[in-house]
Design a protein around this motif. Structure first.
Motif: not given
Ligand code: AMP
Length: 221
Positions: A116-129
């Motif tokens: 499941i491919d998601v760019p690094r910047a987007m996952v940082i945003e998701r994990i913080s929330a």
């Protein structure tokens, strides 16, 4: 509906693996085997494995291959996984673990390996929330004000921020992903077993893409 399947789900932390695996385990009626959830349960229960894993997890490092391989081998021997199949989430994480899984799978090989491919910047945003149920592993997204205590809709457990979801630990885990887990993608790709699914859409859209990709692989088999 197609039921029973053996799947490996790979992807950066925060790519939506936990959420999608829970949905797929209901769809295909197979156990969702998350090694992260197994280790966190062991930490809560204070077992020998839990005591060993606690520091490693908090530091954002990987637990040793030998321990992880033994843990998963025992789990895959249980009746539900033997007869129905499984969705492996968080394992394999290294090429050594992948090779061990290949040899333990024997005449019941994995049907599909999905990244499941998601760019690094987007996952940082998701994990913080991200907020996670301590008991069943269900993930939620914090949006502004948080209810306290936050109770899981699915099982009534406490919904909290994981200790390893702090910015420092997130970055360390993502670095580790690039160095240790990315070679896994090459390993499966070289064998023609890898399917990449774009995970940057809504959960419903990603779920539809995943089931379409998995069903297509199984029809070809
Ligand atoms: P996860 O919930 O998959 O992000 O896993 C949480 C933590 O558990 C990881 O950061 C690792 O410390 C540990 N862990 C989970 N699965 C594995 C694995 N297959 N190999 C080594 N460590 C693991």
């Amino acid at each position: 509906m197609i039921t029973g399947v053996r799947l490996i789900i790979i992807g950066r932390q925060g790519a939506g693996k936990g959420t999608q695996c829970l949905r797929m385990s209901r769809h295909y009626v197979v156990p969702h085997i998350s090694t992260g959830d197994m280790l966190r349960a062991a930490v809560r229960e204070g077992t020998e494995l839990g005591r060993l894993a606690e520091q490693v997890i908090q530091a954002g490092q990987l637990v040793g291959d030998d321990i992880m391989i033994r843990l998963v081998a025992e789990r895959l021997e249980q009746d539900d996984a033997r007869t129905r199949g499984y969705i492996l989430d968080g394992f394999p994480r290294t090429v050594t673990q992948a090779e061990a899984l290949d040899s333990m799978s024997g005449d019941r090989p994995v049907d599909a390996v999905i990244d499941i491919d998601v760019p690094r910047a987007m996952v940082i945003e998701r994990i913080s929330a991200r907020r996670t149920c301590r008991d069943c592993g269900m993930n939620y997204t914090a949006k502004g004000i948080e209810h306290s205590p936050w109770i899981c809709d699915s099982c009534g457990g406490d919904v909290v921020q994981r200790a390893d979801d702090t910015p420092d630990a997130i970055n360390r885990r993502l670095d580790l992903y690039e160095t240790q887990t990315s070679p896994l993608l090459d390993y499966y790709d070289r064998q023609g077993r890898l399917t990449v699914v774009d995970g940057s859409a809504s959960p419903d859209e990603v779920f539809a893409r995943l089931t379409a990709a998995i069903d297509a692989v199984r029809r070809r088999a």
